[in-house]
Each structure stands twice: as structure tokens, then as C-alpha cells.
Write a protein that holds these residues in place. Structure first.
Motif, short mmCIF file in Angstrom:
data_model
loop_
_atom_site.label_atom_id
_atom_site.label_comp_id
_atom_site.label_asym_id
_atom_site.label_seq_id
_atom_site.Cartn_x
_atom_site.Cartn_y
_atom_site.Cartn_z
N GLY A 9 0.83 -1.19 0.00
CA GLY A 9 0.00 0.00 0.00
C GLY A 9 0.87 1.25 0.00
O GLY A 9 1.92 1.29 0.62
N ARG A 38 -11.68 -3.96 2.47
CA ARG A 38 -11.17 -2.61 2.65
C ARG A 38 -12.12 -1.80 3.53
O ARG A 38 -13.31 -2.11 3.61
CB ARG A 38 -10.94 -1.91 1.31
CG ARG A 38 -12.21 -1.59 0.53
CD ARG A 38 -11.86 -1.02 -0.84
NE ARG A 38 -13.05 -0.68 -1.61
CZ ARG A 38 -13.02 -0.27 -2.87
NH1 ARG A 38 -11.85 -0.16 -3.52
NH2 ARG A 38 -14.15 0.01 -3.51
N THR A 91 -9.50 4.62 -2.11
CA THR A 91 -8.70 4.93 -0.93
C THR A 91 -9.29 4.25 0.30
O THR A 91 -10.48 4.41 0.60
CB THR A 91 -8.67 6.45 -0.71
OG1 THR A 91 -7.97 7.06 -1.80
CG2 THR A 91 -7.97 6.79 0.60
N ALA A 92 -8.47 3.48 0.99
CA ALA A 92 -8.93 2.72 2.15
C ALA A 92 -7.75 1.96 2.74
O ALA A 92 -6.67 1.88 2.12
CB ALA A 92 -10.01 1.73 1.75
N VAL A 93 -7.97 1.40 3.91
CA VAL A 93 -7.05 0.40 4.44
C VAL A 93 -7.51 -0.95 3.90
O VAL A 93 -8.69 -1.29 4.02
CB VAL A 93 -7.04 0.40 5.97
CG1 VAL A 93 -6.12 -0.70 6.50
CG2 VAL A 93 -6.61 1.76 6.51
N TYR A 94 -6.60 -1.68 3.30
CA TYR A 94 -6.91 -2.97 2.71
C TYR A 94 -6.41 -4.09 3.61
O TYR A 94 -5.27 -4.06 4.08
CB TYR A 94 -6.27 -3.08 1.33
CG TYR A 94 -7.01 -2.29 0.27
CD1 TYR A 94 -6.98 -0.90 0.26
CD2 TYR A 94 -7.78 -2.93 -0.70
CE1 TYR A 94 -7.68 -0.17 -0.69
CE2 TYR A 94 -8.47 -2.21 -1.65
CZ TYR A 94 -8.43 -0.82 -1.64
OH TYR A 94 -9.12 -0.11 -2.58
N TYR A 95 -7.27 -5.07 3.82
CA TYR A 95 -6.97 -6.20 4.67
C TYR A 95 -7.12 -7.50 3.89
O TYR A 95 -8.05 -7.64 3.08
CB TYR A 95 -7.94 -6.27 5.85
CG TYR A 95 -7.97 -5.05 6.74
CD1 TYR A 95 -8.82 -3.98 6.46
CD2 TYR A 95 -7.16 -4.99 7.88
CE1 TYR A 95 -8.85 -2.86 7.29
CE2 TYR A 95 -7.20 -3.88 8.72
CZ TYR A 95 -8.04 -2.82 8.41
OH TYR A 95 -8.07 -1.73 9.23
N GLY A 119 -3.53 -4.84 7.88
CA GLY A 119 -3.98 -3.81 6.94
C GLY A 119 -2.84 -3.03 6.34
O GLY A 119 -1.77 -2.88 6.95
N THR A 120 -3.06 -2.53 5.12
CA THR A 120 -2.10 -1.67 4.44
C THR A 120 -2.88 -0.51 3.80
O THR A 120 -3.93 -0.72 3.20
CB THR A 120 -1.28 -2.45 3.40
OG1 THR A 120 -0.26 -1.61 2.86
CG2 THR A 120 -2.13 -3.01 2.28
N GLN A 121 -2.35 0.69 3.96
CA GLN A 121 -3.06 1.89 3.50
C GLN A 121 -2.84 2.12 2.01
O GLN A 121 -1.69 2.17 1.55
CB GLN A 121 -2.60 3.12 4.28
CG GLN A 121 -3.19 4.43 3.81
CD GLN A 121 -4.67 4.57 4.15
OE1 GLN A 121 -5.06 4.32 5.29
NE2 GLN A 121 -5.48 4.97 3.18
N THR A 123 -3.82 5.00 -0.77
CA THR A 123 -4.36 6.34 -0.95
C THR A 123 -4.25 6.70 -2.43
O THR A 123 -3.15 6.66 -3.00
CB THR A 123 -3.61 7.37 -0.11
OG1 THR A 123 -3.68 7.00 1.27
CG2 THR A 123 -4.23 8.76 -0.27
#
Length: 126
Positions: A9, A38, A91-95, A119-121, A123
Motif C-alpha cells: 500500500g 477494505r 482509498t482505504a485500508v486494505y486487509y 492492513g495496508t493503506q 491512498t
């Protein structure tokens, strides 16, 4: 110790691409369906994509269909999410998450997952 670690991310411009990785340690992904989820600020977590234990079945949210591709490499104990034509709304934190299953050709993008990464951001902005 069981761990599921996402990476990849970062900040990317609209229209750009990213590949997220999710590496498992302490357990083998051979027996799990995998999902990517996400969560954007102020919004509920949503399912993005999933891949079956066999790798033969994949599902995608309508919002990412045709732009994202999920894949798995069991030899590397890793799952990937290739994201193309990114939009600001991505755009989100992805899990990533793993779901123990005995069904080789099924995956779902809602609850019932056993292990989650941190999670990984991602943007998407100019």
C-alpha cells in the motif's frame, strides 16, 4: 505464531496501479479461501475480492470488477491483489483474511474469516 502480513500500500495517482501482497506465516494457505477487504474512513468494511482454495473461483465487488485481479501462489504462501485504473474512491485500508474451508471451489466476501492481517493503506490522490 500465526501471522498474515499485507504490504504494497502507498500513495498513487488516479489511474495508477498497485499490487498488494499478503504473506502468511505459521500456517499454510493450502487449506484456506482468501479474501481482500477494505475500510475507508467513516465507512463500514466491505469485501473487495476473494479466491477459492483451489484458485479456480474468484469473486469481485461490482465497484472493482474489471480493474482488480486476485491471485494466489501457494508455493510462496502469498496472495496478491493487482489493482489497476485506481480511483480516489479506492482509498482505504486494505486487509487480507483467510477462511478455513473444505470446499475447494467456493469463496465469499462477507464474514466467517479466521485470520486477518493488520492492513495496508492505499491512498489514491493527485
Amino acid at each position: 505464531q500465526l501471522q498474515f502480513v499485507e504490504s504494497g500500500g502507498t500513495l498513487v495517482q488516479p489511474g495508477g496501479s498497485l499490487r498488494l501482497s499478503c504473506a502468511a506465516s505459521g500456517f499454510t494457505l493450502d487449506y484456506y479461501a482468501i479474501g481482500w477487504f477494505r475500510q475507508a474512513p467513516g465507512k463500514a468494511r466491505e469485501g473487495v475480492s476473494c479466491i477459492s482454495l483451489s484458485g479456480g473461483i474468484t469473486n469481485y465487488a461490482d465497484s472493482v470488477k474489471g480493474r482488480f485481479t486476485i491471485s494466489r501462489d501457494n508455493a510462496k504462501n502469498t496472495v496478491y491483489l493487482q489493482m489497476n485504473s485506481l480511483k480516489p474512491e479506492d482509498t482505504a485500508v486494505y486487509y487480507c483474511a483467510a477462511q478455513s474451508t473444505t470446499y475447494p471451489d467456493m469463496c465469499v466476501m462477507y464474514g466467517g474469516y479466521d485470520y486477518w492481517g493488520q492492513g495496508t493503506q492505499v491512498t489514491v490522490s493527485s
